[in-house]
Design a protein around this motif. Structure first.
Motif, short mmCIF file in Angstrom:
data_model
loop_
_atom_site.label_atom_id
_atom_site.label_comp_id
_atom_site.label_asym_id
_atom_site.label_seq_id
_atom_site.Cartn_x
_atom_site.Cartn_y
_atom_site.Cartn_z
N GLU A 48 0.83 -1.21 0.00
CA GLU A 48 0.00 0.00 0.00
C GLU A 48 0.86 1.26 0.00
O GLU A 48 0.59 2.22 -0.73
CB GLU A 48 -0.93 0.00 1.22
N ALA A 49 1.91 1.27 0.83
CA ALA A 49 2.77 2.45 0.91
C ALA A 49 3.49 2.69 -0.40
O ALA A 49 3.58 3.83 -0.88
CB ALA A 49 3.77 2.28 2.05
N VAL A 50 4.02 1.63 -1.00
CA VAL A 50 4.74 1.78 -2.27
C VAL A 50 3.78 2.26 -3.35
O VAL A 50 4.09 3.19 -4.12
CB VAL A 50 5.39 0.44 -2.68
N ASN A 51 2.60 1.66 -3.43
CA ASN A 51 1.62 2.07 -4.45
C ASN A 51 1.17 3.51 -4.26
O ASN A 51 1.04 4.27 -5.24
CB ASN A 51 0.41 1.14 -4.41
N GLU A 52 0.94 3.91 -3.00
CA GLU A 52 0.52 5.28 -2.73
C GLU A 52 1.64 6.27 -3.06
O GLU A 52 1.38 7.37 -3.55
CB GLU A 52 0.10 5.41 -1.27
N ALA A 53 2.88 5.88 -2.76
CA ALA A 53 4.01 6.75 -3.09
C ALA A 53 4.12 6.95 -4.59
O ALA A 53 4.35 8.07 -5.07
CB ALA A 53 5.30 6.15 -2.53
N VAL A 54 3.93 5.87 -5.35
CA VAL A 54 3.99 5.96 -6.81
C VAL A 54 2.85 6.84 -7.32
O VAL A 54 3.07 7.75 -8.14
CB VAL A 54 3.91 4.56 -7.44
N LYS A 55 1.64 6.61 -6.83
CA LYS A 55 0.49 7.39 -7.29
C LYS A 55 0.62 8.87 -6.94
O LYS A 55 0.13 9.73 -7.68
CB LYS A 55 -0.79 6.82 -6.67
N SER A 56 1.27 9.17 -5.83
CA SER A 56 1.43 10.57 -5.43
C SER A 56 2.48 11.31 -6.24
O SER A 56 2.61 12.52 -6.15
CB SER A 56 1.80 10.64 -3.94
N GLY A 57 3.26 10.55 -7.03
CA GLY A 57 4.33 11.16 -7.81
C GLY A 57 5.58 11.43 -7.01
O GLY A 57 6.41 12.27 -7.40
N ALA A 58 5.74 10.71 -5.90
CA ALA A 58 6.92 10.92 -5.05
C ALA A 58 8.19 10.44 -5.75
O ALA A 58 8.18 9.48 -6.52
CB ALA A 58 6.75 10.19 -3.73
N ASP A 59 9.28 11.11 -5.44
CA ASP A 59 10.59 10.73 -5.97
C ASP A 59 11.37 9.92 -4.95
O ASP A 59 12.38 9.30 -5.28
CB ASP A 59 11.40 11.99 -6.31
N MET A 60 10.91 9.95 -3.68
CA MET A 60 11.59 9.22 -2.62
C MET A 60 10.56 8.66 -1.65
O MET A 60 9.60 9.34 -1.31
CB MET A 60 12.60 10.10 -1.86
N LEU A 61 10.80 7.43 -1.22
CA LEU A 61 10.02 6.82 -0.15
C LEU A 61 10.93 6.75 1.08
O LEU A 61 12.06 6.26 1.00
CB LEU A 61 9.57 5.41 -0.55
N LEU A 62 10.42 7.25 2.20
CA LEU A 62 11.16 7.22 3.46
C LEU A 62 10.36 6.41 4.46
O LEU A 62 9.19 6.71 4.72
CB LEU A 62 11.37 8.65 3.99
N THR A 63 10.98 5.37 5.03
CA THR A 63 10.30 4.57 6.04
C THR A 63 11.20 4.37 7.26
O THR A 63 12.41 4.60 7.21
CB THR A 63 9.90 3.17 5.53
N HIS A 64 10.57 3.92 8.34
CA HIS A 64 11.31 3.57 9.54
C HIS A 64 11.86 2.14 9.41
O HIS A 64 13.06 1.93 9.52
CB HIS A 64 10.40 3.68 10.77
N HIS A 65 11.00 1.19 9.15
CA HIS A 65 11.43 -0.20 9.03
C HIS A 65 11.97 -0.48 7.62
O HIS A 65 11.31 -0.15 6.64
CB HIS A 65 10.26 -1.16 9.31
N ARG A 90 10.88 0.68 -11.12
CA ARG A 90 10.10 1.11 -12.29
C ARG A 90 9.69 2.58 -12.18
O ARG A 90 9.63 3.29 -13.18
CB ARG A 90 8.86 0.23 -12.46
N ALA A 91 9.42 3.02 -10.96
CA ALA A 91 9.01 4.40 -10.74
C ALA A 91 10.21 5.34 -10.60
O ALA A 91 10.03 6.54 -10.39
CB ALA A 91 8.15 4.50 -9.48
N ASN A 92 11.42 4.77 -10.73
CA ASN A 92 12.65 5.56 -10.56
C ASN A 92 12.64 6.30 -9.22
O ASN A 92 13.02 7.47 -9.12
CB ASN A 92 12.82 6.56 -11.71
N MET A 93 12.18 5.59 -8.19
CA MET A 93 12.04 6.19 -6.87
C MET A 93 13.17 5.72 -5.95
O MET A 93 13.48 4.53 -5.89
CB MET A 93 10.69 5.80 -6.25
N SER A 94 13.78 6.66 -5.26
CA SER A 94 14.77 6.30 -4.26
C SER A 94 14.06 5.87 -2.98
O SER A 94 12.99 6.39 -2.66
CB SER A 94 15.68 7.50 -3.95
N TYR A 95 14.66 4.93 -2.28
CA TYR A 95 14.05 4.42 -1.05
C TYR A 95 15.08 4.42 0.08
O TYR A 95 16.14 3.82 -0.04
CB TYR A 95 13.49 3.01 -1.28
N TYR A 96 14.72 5.09 1.16
CA TYR A 96 15.65 5.27 2.29
C TYR A 96 14.96 4.82 3.58
O TYR A 96 13.78 5.12 3.80
CB TYR A 96 16.04 6.74 2.40
N ALA A 97 15.71 4.09 4.43
CA ALA A 97 15.16 3.61 5.70
C ALA A 97 15.98 4.13 6.87
O ALA A 97 17.22 4.14 6.82
CB ALA A 97 15.14 2.08 5.71
#
Length: 260
Positions: A48-65, A90-97
């Motif tokens: 859900e978080a990944v899909n929502e991040a993609v739909k929102s047009g985010a360039d980065m996903l930041l999570t705790h876990h 695929r979304a060319n999104m950076s992901y940082y934890a």
């Protein structure tokens, strides 16, 4: 702003060096050279978080876990981790934890402040910084002496919870409090050694709870997500202050299970 510049800002809050040796924090997917105009913040990198991040047009996903804990020999859609990693790529999104490094340099103190703990110090010391102890969880004192039942209500109010699980007599008086956001089973002994009247954490099993009470310490299980959801608004506020040119989107409060 480049991803590398965002990471520099995040490191000011919780340097990766503070993470436990078994943890996997930092940039887990994507390029440090990516341009970041929008950041989506969640506690977990769920579907859900990944899909929502993609739909929102985010360039980065930041999570705790961290989504990735163990080594991966293949990345395919045959398992949920590979599926999510591929969606991020695929979304060319950076992901940082930010996991145990944030536990040490953010989560514990934030939780203690929400409870109004006084004279708090690390529960489990992990390192020394400039002569001061740093670590997981906090141990301190409530402003007044409460019954365990009143303390439960305090926890529910502080973390906006409908319910908590408690081990111990509700009439027990509590003042010295230990808190460890997340899964705190491994720190029960630290709380006992510190003389806590009550230990507030998440993911406490039956035997750990009754054994702690047999030793005279009550336990309030407020849930793993129940306490740690404070990561999301805290980091949103931090980024809005230190990277105002970047848009920040917070995942809505989404408890991972329901009580029926």
């Amino acid at each position: 702003m480049k991803c590398s510049q965002v990471i520099e800002i995040l490191q000011k809050q919780a340097p990766e060096a503070y993470a436990c040796s078994w943890d996997n924090v930092g940039l887990l997917v994507g390029s440090r050279e990516n341009e970041v105009k929008k950041i989506y913040i969640a506690l977990d990198a769920t579907d859900e978080a990944v899909n929502e991040a993609v739909k929102s047009g985010a360039d980065m996903l930041l999570t705790h876990h961290p989504l990735i804990f163990q080594g991966m020999k293949r990345i395919t859609e045959d398992d949920f981790i590979g599926r999510r990693v591929m969606a991020l790529i695929r979304a060319n999104m950076s992901y940082y934890a930010m996991h145990t490094n944030f536990d040490v340099k953010g989560m514990a103190q934030l939780a203690a402040e929400k409870l109004g703990l006084q004279n708090s110090e690390p529960l489990e010391q992990t390192c020394i910084e400039d002569g001061a102890a740093q670590g997981i969880g906090r141990i301190g004192f409530l402003a007044d002496t409460y019954s365990l039942q009143e303390c439960c209500q305090l926890v529910k109010t502080a973390f906006e919870l409908d319910q908590v699980k408690v081990f111990g007599s509700l009439t027990k008086e509590v003042k010295r409090v230990a808190i460890c956001p997340g899964a705190g089973k491994s720190d029960v002994e630290y709380a006992l050694q510190a003389g806590a009247d009550v230990y507030i954490t998440g993911d406490i099993d039956h035997h750990t709870g009754i054994d702690a009470w047999a030793c005279g310490m009550a336990v309030i299980d407020a849930g793993h997500y129940g306490i740690e959801h404070i990561f999301i608004p805290y980091m949103a506020s931090f980024l809005q202050k230190h990277a105002p040119q970047v848009e920040v989107v917070m995942q809505d409060r989404t408890d991972p299970f329901q009580m029926i």
